[in-house]
Design an enzyme around this catalytic site. Structure first.
Site, PDB file in Angstrom:
ATOM      1  N   ARG A  47       0.682  -1.078   0.025  1.00 63.08           N
ATOM      2  CA  ARG A  47      -0.101   0.071   0.030  1.00 63.08           C
ATOM      3  C   ARG A  47       0.858   1.230  -0.047  1.00 63.08           C
ATOM      4  NH1 ARG A  47      -3.801  -0.188   4.829  1.00 63.08           N
ATOM      5  NH2 ARG A  47      -2.151  -1.417   5.624  1.00 63.08           N
ATOM      6  N   GLU A  48       2.049   0.997  -0.845  1.00 67.55           N
ATOM      7  CA  GLU A  48       2.860   2.379  -0.459  1.00 67.55           C
ATOM      8  C   GLU A  48       2.141   3.641  -1.411  1.00 67.55           C
ATOM      9  OE1 GLU A  48       5.448  -1.211  -1.349  1.00 67.55           O
ATOM     10  OE2 GLU A  48       3.733  -0.471  -2.065  1.00 67.55           O
TER      11      GLU A  48
ATOM     12  N   LYS B   6      -0.943   4.302  -1.127  1.00 69.95           N
ATOM     13  CA  LYS B   6      -2.003   5.064  -0.222  1.00 69.95           C
ATOM     14  C   LYS B   6      -1.234   5.828   0.870  1.00 69.95           C
ATOM     15  CE  LYS B   6      -4.429   3.598   3.862  1.00 69.95           C
ATOM     16  NZ  LYS B   6      -5.966   4.401   3.672  1.00 69.95           N
TER      17      LYS B   6
ATOM     18  N   GLY C 146     -22.401   6.644  11.486  1.00 69.80           N
ATOM     19  CA  GLY C 146     -21.938   5.792  12.351  1.00 69.80           C
ATOM     20  C   GLY C 146     -20.579   5.770  13.059  1.00 69.80           C
TER      21      GLY C 146
ATOM     22  N   GLU D  68     -17.797   3.342  16.736  1.00 71.46           N
ATOM     23  CA  GLU D  68     -17.435   2.280  15.823  1.00 71.46           C
ATOM     24  C   GLU D  68     -15.729   2.370  16.171  1.00 71.46           C
ATOM     25  OE1 GLU D  68     -18.654   1.864  11.879  1.00 71.46           O
ATOM     26  OE2 GLU D  68     -20.762   2.560  12.549  1.00 71.46           O
TER      27      GLU D  68
ATOM     28  N   TRP E 174     -18.964  -7.231  -0.246  1.00 74.07           N
ATOM     29  CA  TRP E 174     -17.634  -6.735  -0.107  1.00 74.07           C
ATOM     30  C   TRP E 174     -16.800  -8.001   0.408  1.00 74.07           C
ATOM     31  CZ3 TRP E 174     -18.960  -1.263   2.419  1.00 74.07           C
ATOM     32  CH2 TRP E 174     -19.242  -0.348   1.301  1.00 74.07           C
TER      33      TRP E 174
ATOM     34  N   ASP F  16     -26.464  -1.146   7.529  1.00 72.34           N
ATOM     35  CA  ASP F  16     -26.157  -0.565   6.548  1.00 72.34           C
ATOM     36  C   ASP F  16     -26.208  -1.476   5.251  1.00 72.34           C
ATOM     37  OD1 ASP F  16     -25.659   1.833   7.646  1.00 72.34           O
ATOM     38  OD2 ASP F  16     -23.528   1.372   8.137  1.00 72.34           O
TER      39      ASP F  16
ATOM     40  N   HIS G 293     -28.173   2.586   5.158  1.00 69.70           N
ATOM     41  CA  HIS G 293     -27.546   3.536   4.629  1.00 69.70           C
ATOM     42  C   HIS G 293     -26.910   2.918   3.140  1.00 69.70           C
ATOM     43  CE1 HIS G 293     -24.766   6.780   3.942  1.00 69.70           C
ATOM     44  NE2 HIS G 293     -23.792   5.897   3.883  1.00 69.70           N
TER      45      HIS G 293
ATOM     46  N   HIS H 264     -15.949  12.859   2.208  1.00 73.82           N
ATOM     47  CA  HIS H 264     -14.639  12.364   1.529  1.00 73.82           C
ATOM     48  C   HIS H 264     -13.711  13.449   1.040  1.00 73.82           C
ATOM     49  CE1 HIS H 264     -15.596   8.074   1.422  1.00 73.82           C
ATOM     50  NE2 HIS H 264     -16.812   8.625   1.006  1.00 73.82           N
TER      51      HIS H 264
END
Length: 753
Positions: free
Chosen positions: A17-18, A20, A433, A485, A562, A600, A643, A696
């Site tokens: 994940r470089e 990211k 949430g 959460e 998912w 959700d 949701h 976002h």
């Protein structure tokens, strides 16, 4: 003779994940663009070299992206809305302003909308074209620079770009002009691109036209053929570069004849999800044309059953000369993780059934050389029973009856009961949430997982965070609260880890959008609940306040969509298994005094078939009942929320109403609240909370901005049915911006009251 091989795209987030981590540091100003570019170059080189080592004949370039390939194509065309250009930022800063918004010294702009990429869990940025948009090849020629970059490493690649038809079909239009009005300029830009690539030594260019697997109308067919008649003519006038048309995610039954008649040098077809692809080829295939046969599944992580694919291959050889057959992935491999070699903790007897991106390269090689030893080993692998039935789960499924999917009393009566029970103000405020997942929150979770802190220490930390979260929400004046959460790393993995039938990976990350990566769990067997999964946290949170705290769950369809699903049983059966497990949790929460439960279904639309004729028979007829199965047994006064996010819901709005939830919240701010028209037209009965700001983006919406959005909502939604909330969960945001944004949200609702 050895067959040729092709790959449509390779993972681009980095094996660890470089991208990211470098991207997030760049956003925060912790590194310069040069360091981000260096990381990107290393990721690209890794992918090219891996494919070259595997002997892939046609290696793609330009499949890398800092955020999204649709956005890359918009920048390639210079199709950047003027409000972003007006910021006068660097090209890279402008790119990120378009993708996730900007608020700073240069101005304040929202990001462009984001939607699901066909039937995947990947998201794309929706290009915006106005009447004054001028499409032309940008001086920032990314396909050319990346082609040259690969060539400098001694690797010849096939530059791939999203085709004009798909780009124009998925774009939004803010003026009077439509796709047809931009097609001529798009053709000229792509012809110029092909010329630049040819001059640099490229032998091929590939145009990805995934939109051809959708239902294609006569007018759309005309647009497609018009584009490629002109484009191919222009390319052939100026170059000798070969042109490939690449499709994926289904078959091209509506335009197959047109594709075959246009004169492409190669045509990419999906034999995994394309139900009619083999039948189409059997009807005829153009001479002297390569078929890029998508036989290796680019979207799931199970090993390919060689025996099944060999049968298809043998049939193909009856209609296409063997020298013209190229074995390919069915779609880009960005939808699967990098390699199973990173999974050190997975049992070898389990791991051998999986093929991630690098293993799929090896599978392509096996087909290319006709490796008889590999074929024999593969046959033995598929003779092994991989997953096992659980008698209790099978019995529960067999005993399901129609009434298990129907909630009583009906919605209108429940709504009256709930209004009298809760006595919430007009425009009740809530969040979706999650609250910010700080370094400390993640460190606490990681330490507990590693065993460096006790369970008591882990729980005490989370209790402290929950209490702080409740206190903050009370201070801000929110009406319906959440516990934050803090115990959850991911809305699917958290539940999967507490269900029988799931297995988990260490590093099987895939890109969802931009720097957002997910690690889908794998369904290995029949699914059932071990024990309560959320009750402890919800009950503790409720004890901290007199206000209502929502119980927070993920619905069965989203958990399934998912996850990497099984291939030995139907999706319907898997969804019902998960639904029964989540139903137990719903009833447990209700029994322990939780009065509002949010289930959700963020990914409900994600696996909707791409062809409308298949929507109900292949998906909605089991997906909607699976959700109803979860909540049908609760009391009338228990309020069920759900949701959904970052999808187009307008065309299934009546099906969403049929989920029979009491309240639905969904993403709306990036879509400019267009869903409101669909709600009004459908006489939507469910109470709704269209998101009033985009979580976002690292920007704080003003009170005026939120109030304006709410006033627009009230033109289409009854005031008694309108909730006020952000677009989605707040886990990716910082504490300061979250508090400011929610304070403005509450103030806007108060003003409106």
């Amino acid at each position: 003779m050895a067959l040729k091989t092709s790959v449509i795209g390779f993972p681009r987030i980095g094996k660890n994940r470089e991208l990211k981590f470098a991207g997030e540091k760049f956003f925060k100003g912790e590194i310069k663009s040069e360091e981000l570019e260096k990381t990107a170059a290393e990721i690209r080189a890794y992918g090219w070299k891996k494919q070259a080592e595997a002997g892939i004949s046609f290696i793609p370039s330009n499949d890398f992206s800092f955020y999204d390939n649709m956005l890359d194509t918009a920048f390639l065309f210079g199709a950047i809305p003027s409000r972003y250009k007006a910021l006068s930022l660097s090209p890279l800063e402008t790119y990120f302003a378009v993708s996730h918004g900007y608020q700073g010294r240069a101005g304040d702009v929202k990001a462009l909308p984001m939607k699901k990429w066909f039937n995947t869990n990947y998201h794309y940025i929706v290009p915006e074209l106005s009447d004054d948009t001028k499409i032309e090849l940008s001086a920032q020629n990314k396909p050319l620079s990346e082609y040259k970059e690969a060539k400098s490493l001694g690797i010849q690649t096939v530059p791939s770009v999203i085709g004009a038809y798909t780009f124009l079909s998925l774009a939004t239009y803010t003026g009077t002009k439509k796709a047809e009005d931009f097609s001529e300029d798009a053709v000229n830009a792509l012809a110029a691109l092909a010329k630049s690539l040819y001059d640099a030594g490229a032998e091929w260019i590939s145009f990805a036209e995934a939109a051809l697997v959708l239902d294609v109308s006569d007018s759309q067919k005309l647009l497609f053929t018009s584009i490629y008649k002109k484009l191919l003519a222009k390319i052939h006038e100026q170059t000798k570069i070969k042109v490939a048309l690449q499709t994926y995610f289904g078959d091209v039954r509506d335009v197959y004849k047109e594709i075959c008649s246009l004169g492409f040098d190669a045509i990419g077809l999906d034999f995994v999800e394309g139900k009619k692809t083999l039948e189409l080829v059997q009807s005829g295939f153009p001479e002297n044309t390569l078929i890029l046969a998508g036989l290796v599944n680019g979207k799931n992580i199970w090993r390919t059953n060689y025996e099944n694919k060999i049968k298809i291959l043998e049939e193909l050889k009856k209609h296409v000369p063997e020298e013209n057959i190229v074995i390919s992935s069915s779609c880009s491999l960005l939808h699967v993780p990098y390699t199973t070699q990173s999974e050190e903790k997975l049992n070898c007897d389990i791991k051998k059934h999986f093929a991630f991106a690098e293993e799929k390269l090896a599978e392509l090689h096996d087909f290319a050389v006709g490796d008889t030893k590999a074929f024999a080993e593969n046959k033995k692998l598929f003779a092994i029973e991989r997953v096992f039935k659980t008698p209790g789960v099978q019995k529960a499924l067999s005993e399901l009856k129609e009434q298990d999917f129907v909630r009583k009393p009906d919605f209108e009566e429940r709504e009256k009961i709930q209004h009298e029970t809760f006595r919430l103000p007009l425009f009740p405020t809530t969040t979706i949430g999650s609250f910010p997942q700080t370094k400390e929150v993640r460190a606490n979770r990681a330490a507990y997982k590693k065993g460096t802190i006790t369970k008591e220490q882990y729980v005490a930390f989370n209790h402290k965070k929950i209490a702080e979260c409740i206190a903050l929400q009370e201070k801000l004046g929110l009406d319906v609260l959440v516990h934050g959460e803090f115990e959850r790393n991911d809305m699917v993995e958290y539940f999967g880890s507490q269900l029988y039938g799931y297995i988990f990976t260490q590093n099987a990350w895939v890109q969802s959008y931009g720097t957002r990566c997910v690690k889908p769990p794998i369904i290995w067997g029949d699914v059932s609940r071990r024990e309560s999964m959320t009750v402890e946290w919800s009950v503790f949170a409720q004890k901290q306040t007199k206000k209502i705290v929502k119980g927070m769950l993920t619905g069965p369809v989203t958990i399934l969509n998912w996850s990497f699903p099984r291939e030995d049983i139907s999706l319907k059966e898997q969804a019902q298994q998960i639904a029964l497990a989540i139903r137990e949790e719903v009833l447990d929460l209700e029994k322990n005094g939780i009065k509002i439960i949010q289930i959700d279904e963020a990914a409900l639309r994600e696996k909707l078939p791409l062809r409308r004729s298949d929507w109900h028979t292949e998906y909605l007829d089991w997906a909607i009942p699976a959700f109803r199965l979860v909540h049908a047994k609760v009391k009338p006064e228990t309020q069920i929320h759900t949701h959904m996010c970052y999808s187009e819901f307008n065309d299934i709005i009546r099906d969403i109403d049929a989920m029979d939830a009491d309240v639905i919240t969904f993403e709306a701010s990036r879509g400019d609240l267009k869903i409101l028209d669909a709600l009004k037209e459908a006489n939507f009965r469910t109470e709704v909370g269209p998101g009033v700001y985009d979580i976002h983006s690292a920007r704080v919406p003003s009170v005026e901005e939120i109030r304006t959005a709410l006033e627009k909502m009230l033109e289409k939604v009854q005031k008694e049915k309108l909730w006020v909330n952000p677009d989605c969960g707040l886990k990716t945001r910082g504490d300061e911006e979250t508090e400011k944004s929610l304070a403005n949200l509450v103030e806007a609702a108060k003003q409106l009251r």
